[in-house]
Design a protein around this motif. Sequence first.
Motif, PDB file in Angstrom:
ATOM      1  N   ARG A  95      13.919  20.602  -7.544  1.00 35.86           N
ATOM      2  CA  ARG A  95      13.089  19.600  -8.144  1.00 35.86           C
ATOM      3  C   ARG A  95      12.968  18.560  -6.434  1.00 35.86           C
ATOM      4  O   ARG A  95      11.798  17.536  -6.427  1.00 35.86           O
ATOM      5  CB  ARG A  95      13.488  18.321  -8.697  1.00 35.86           C
ATOM      6  N   LEU A  96      13.194  18.692  -5.121  1.00 36.52           N
ATOM      7  CA  LEU A  96      13.281  18.197  -4.504  1.00 36.52           C
ATOM      8  C   LEU A  96      13.769  19.097  -3.378  1.00 36.52           C
ATOM      9  O   LEU A  96      14.755  19.915  -3.316  1.00 36.52           O
ATOM     10  CB  LEU A  96      14.193  16.508  -4.514  1.00 36.52           C
ATOM     11  N   VAL A  97      13.147  18.591  -1.735  1.00 32.53           N
ATOM     12  CA  VAL A  97      13.238  19.839  -1.063  1.00 32.53           C
ATOM     13  C   VAL A  97      13.738  18.775   0.181  1.00 32.53           C
ATOM     14  O   VAL A  97      13.716  17.360   0.550  1.00 32.53           O
ATOM     15  CB  VAL A  97      11.947  20.567  -0.636  1.00 32.53           C
ATOM     16  N   ASN A  98      15.280  19.425   0.313  1.00 32.83           N
ATOM     17  CA  ASN A  98      15.608  17.986   1.523  1.00 32.83           C
ATOM     18  C   ASN A  98      15.947  18.874   2.848  1.00 32.83           C
ATOM     19  O   ASN A  98      16.311  19.681   3.055  1.00 32.83           O
ATOM     20  CB  ASN A  98      16.721  17.559   1.154  1.00 32.83           C
ATOM     21  N   ASP A  99      15.024  18.252   3.845  1.00 35.13           N
ATOM     22  CA  ASP A  99      14.828  19.469   4.880  1.00 35.13           C
ATOM     23  C   ASP A  99      15.006  18.169   6.523  1.00 35.13           C
ATOM     24  O   ASP A  99      14.404  16.804   6.879  1.00 35.13           O
ATOM     25  CB  ASP A  99      13.452  19.466   5.259  1.00 35.13           C
ATOM     26  N   VAL A 100      16.043  18.905   6.951  1.00 38.25           N
ATOM     27  CA  VAL A 100      17.018  17.664   8.051  1.00 38.25           C
ATOM     28  C   VAL A 100      15.971  17.797   9.596  1.00 38.25           C
ATOM     29  O   VAL A 100      16.466  16.964  10.202  1.00 38.25           O
ATOM     30  CB  VAL A 100      18.422  18.231   8.333  1.00 38.25           C
ATOM     31  N   SER A 101      14.865  18.684   9.272  1.00 38.31           N
ATOM     32  CA  SER A 101      14.507  18.846  10.514  1.00 38.31           C
ATOM     33  C   SER A 101      12.896  18.250  10.435  1.00 38.31           C
ATOM     34  O   SER A 101      11.754  17.837  11.698  1.00 38.31           O
ATOM     35  CB  SER A 101      13.689  20.012  10.683  1.00 38.31           C
ATOM     36  N   GLY A 102      12.686  17.104   9.137  1.00 36.36           N
ATOM     37  CA  GLY A 102      11.586  16.755   8.423  1.00 36.36           C
ATOM     38  C   GLY A 102      10.058  17.343   8.910  1.00 36.36           C
ATOM     39  O   GLY A 102       8.952  17.327   9.060  1.00 36.36           O
ATOM     40  N   VAL A 126       6.334  18.873  -4.771  1.00 33.81           N
ATOM     41  CA  VAL A 126       7.936  18.069  -4.974  1.00 33.81           C
ATOM     42  C   VAL A 126       8.155  17.223  -3.656  1.00 33.81           C
ATOM     43  O   VAL A 126       6.888  17.467  -3.116  1.00 33.81           O
ATOM     44  CB  VAL A 126       8.524  19.417  -5.193  1.00 33.81           C
ATOM     45  N   PRO A 127       9.013  16.201  -4.319  1.00 35.12           N
ATOM     46  CA  PRO A 127       9.298  15.558  -3.505  1.00 35.12           C
ATOM     47  C   PRO A 127       9.537  15.952  -2.613  1.00 35.12           C
ATOM     48  O   PRO A 127      10.616  17.392  -2.295  1.00 35.12           O
ATOM     49  CB  PRO A 127      10.577  14.129  -4.067  1.00 35.12           C
ATOM     50  N   TYR A 128      10.051  15.173  -1.049  1.00 43.82           N
ATOM     51  CA  TYR A 128      10.127  15.665  -0.167  1.00 43.82           C
ATOM     52  C   TYR A 128      10.645  14.800   0.775  1.00 43.82           C
ATOM     53  O   TYR A 128      10.762  13.862   1.315  1.00 43.82           O
ATOM     54  CB  TYR A 128       9.113  16.860   0.488  1.00 43.82           C
ATOM     55  N   VAL A 129      11.954  15.230   1.335  1.00 44.41           N
ATOM     56  CA  VAL A 129      12.922  14.590   2.230  1.00 44.41           C
ATOM     57  C   VAL A 129      12.610  14.675   3.861  1.00 44.41           C
ATOM     58  O   VAL A 129      13.083  15.985   4.122  1.00 44.41           O
ATOM     59  CB  VAL A 129      14.439  13.923   1.694  1.00 44.41           C
ATOM     60  N   ALA A 130      12.328  13.395   4.193  1.00 45.10           N
ATOM     61  CA  ALA A 130      12.387  14.007   5.931  1.00 45.10           C
ATOM     62  C   ALA A 130      13.453  13.360   6.975  1.00 45.10           C
ATOM     63  O   ALA A 130      12.823  12.069   6.618  1.00 45.10           O
ATOM     64  CB  ALA A 130      10.442  14.099   6.477  1.00 45.10           C
ATOM     65  N   MET A 131      13.846  13.769   7.565  1.00 51.02           N
ATOM     66  CA  MET A 131      15.201  13.447   8.090  1.00 51.02           C
ATOM     67  C   MET A 131      14.586  13.502   9.934  1.00 51.02           C
ATOM     68  O   MET A 131      13.347  13.898  10.084  1.00 51.02           O
ATOM     69  CB  MET A 131      16.203  14.005   8.313  1.00 51.02           C
ATOM     70  N   HIS A 132      15.036  12.298  10.293  1.00 52.41           N
ATOM     71  CA  HIS A 132      14.559  12.458  12.096  1.00 52.41           C
ATOM     72  C   HIS A 132      15.068  13.083  12.477  1.00 52.41           C
ATOM     73  O   HIS A 132      17.238  13.181  12.950  1.00 52.41           O
ATOM     74  CB  HIS A 132      15.518  10.700  11.832  1.00 52.41           C
ATOM     75  N   TRP A 133      15.006  14.220  13.366  1.00 53.17           N
ATOM     76  CA  TRP A 133      15.599  15.539  14.114  1.00 53.17           C
ATOM     77  C   TRP A 133      14.775  14.651  15.034  1.00 53.17           C
ATOM     78  O   TRP A 133      13.726  15.347  15.686  1.00 53.17           O
ATOM     79  CB  TRP A 133      14.914  16.435  12.875  1.00 53.17           C
ATOM     80  N   ARG A 134      15.900  15.283  16.344  1.00 53.24           N
ATOM     81  CA  ARG A 134      15.296  15.644  17.586  1.00 53.24           C
ATOM     82  C   ARG A 134      15.557  17.250  18.311  1.00 53.24           C
ATOM     83  O   ARG A 134      14.922  17.811  19.172  1.00 53.24           O
ATOM     84  CB  ARG A 134      16.257  14.443  18.185  1.00 53.24           C
ATOM     85  N   ARG A 150       4.977  11.105  -1.959  1.00 50.48           N
ATOM     86  CA  ARG A 150       6.456  12.178  -2.592  1.00 50.48           C
ATOM     87  C   ARG A 150       7.518  11.908  -1.338  1.00 50.48           C
ATOM     88  O   ARG A 150       8.024  12.906  -1.813  1.00 50.48           O
ATOM     89  CB  ARG A 150       5.572  13.262  -2.364  1.00 50.48           C
ATOM     90  N   VAL A 151       7.233  11.763   0.012  1.00 48.52           N
ATOM     91  CA  VAL A 151       8.013  11.185   1.099  1.00 48.52           C
ATOM     92  C   VAL A 151       8.876  10.545   1.047  1.00 48.52           C
ATOM     93  O   VAL A 151       9.600   9.733   0.593  1.00 48.52           O
ATOM     94  CB  VAL A 151       6.973  11.415   2.331  1.00 48.52           C
ATOM     95  N   VAL A 152      10.322  10.754   0.517  1.00 51.69           N
ATOM     96  CA  VAL A 152      11.937   9.882   0.872  1.00 51.69           C
ATOM     97  C   VAL A 152      11.788  10.991   2.615  1.00 51.69           C
ATOM     98  O   VAL A 152      11.867  11.308   3.595  1.00 51.69           O
ATOM     99  CB  VAL A 152      12.173  10.593   0.097  1.00 51.69           C
ATOM    100  N   LEU A 153      12.629   9.051   3.117  1.00 53.72           N
ATOM    101  CA  LEU A 153      12.572   9.220   4.060  1.00 53.72           C
ATOM    102  C   LEU A 153      14.156   9.339   5.042  1.00 53.72           C
ATOM    103  O   LEU A 153      14.210   8.090   4.315  1.00 53.72           O
ATOM    104  CB  LEU A 153      12.162   8.432   5.590  1.00 53.72           C
ATOM    105  N   ASP A 154      14.556  10.046   5.993  1.00 57.71           N
ATOM    106  CA  ASP A 154      16.248   9.883   6.358  1.00 57.71           C
ATOM    107  C   ASP A 154      16.215   9.801   8.179  1.00 57.71           C
ATOM    108  O   ASP A 154      15.860   9.869   8.603  1.00 57.71           O
ATOM    109  CB  ASP A 154      16.609  11.392   5.915  1.00 57.71           C
ATOM    110  N   PRO A 155      16.655   8.133   8.108  1.00 58.20           N
ATOM    111  CA  PRO A 155      17.304   8.093   9.430  1.00 58.20           C
ATOM    112  C   PRO A 155      18.040   9.147  10.135  1.00 58.20           C
ATOM    113  O   PRO A 155      18.635   8.979  11.344  1.00 58.20           O
ATOM    114  CB  PRO A 155      18.003   6.765   9.283  1.00 58.20           C
ATOM    115  N   GLY A 156      18.748  10.254   9.762  1.00 61.70           N
ATOM    116  CA  GLY A 156      19.533  11.129  10.348  1.00 61.70           C
ATOM    117  C   GLY A 156      20.686  10.837  11.325  1.00 61.70           C
ATOM    118  O   GLY A 156      20.939  10.846  11.922  1.00 61.70           O
TER     119      GLY A 156
END
Length: 295
Positions: free
Chosen positions: A120-127, A143-151, A190-196
């Motif tokens: 139900r959710l995609v969690n992508d550490v690369s955003g 679906v909701p999507y987690v976009a993490m801060h990634w370099r 649908r975007v969730v943010l992750d500070p990484g």
Amino acid sequence: MQDVPVRRPGTRTELEGLPRPGRCLVMGILNVTPDSFSDGGLYADTGRAVDRGLALAAQGADIVDVGGESTRPGAYPVGLEEELARTVPVVRALARAGVCTSVDTMHAPVARAAVEAGARLVNDVSGGLADPAMASTVAAAGVPYVAMHWRAPSREMDRHAEYGDVVDDVIAELGLRVRQLADAGVDPARVVLDPGIGFAKRPEHDWTLLAHLGSLRRLGCPLLVGASRKRFIGAALAAGGAGEVPPAGRDVASAAVSALAAVAGAYCVRVHDVRAGLDAVRMAAAYRAHLDRTP
């Protein structure tokens, strides 16, 4: 730090398709990998992984996050077919059992297959930066999507831990990702943010970001905080006189960080120890309820 313009009023506290318990969500970590930094190899077998996912749900996990590729510092990527073989059968079995499941992946084909299997959710550490097809894939899946801060990829990310002001820089880079994802068709609602936390960050960066989650919330998206058992917690314990504490011994401290994140308004915390994490966010909810009533 400079002021950050508010993208929309307030911050959403609910996302379609995900649980709504009226508190910070708890995401249980299920690494189906041989080489994750804390529990690599424990659940590499599909049957054991499914049993572990069911146990996490029984312990109270709102979401079980299934990942088939380690993103620990220095880790190398795995082949696409291997990642699919590790994750999709586990997601399918858990989803059929009624468990709210997410997939932790940077690769669009894995995200697509996992959603088709019931994630139900995609969690992508690369955003979305690791795979240009991810944005359109998530947009089509709805679906909701987690976009993490990634370099940078895990094997080289420590070389990119240079910031002017880490809060301003992370806000600017995440804000750009939200705009780019929207341009690619991803619904910002649908975007969730992750500070990484721990990704191209030194311990002082991690603590500063945790202390300024309120500033990151001004981007208008819910925040996921994934701090469980990470290096900055081990460093703080060692500096406090606890000596060298291995990752599996950091769960009490991780729960304390989860409570701090939940008090600061995090939408979800990602944890290894679900029971401790759930207790932490429940205490945070009780505290916030009384704080809101304080004259």
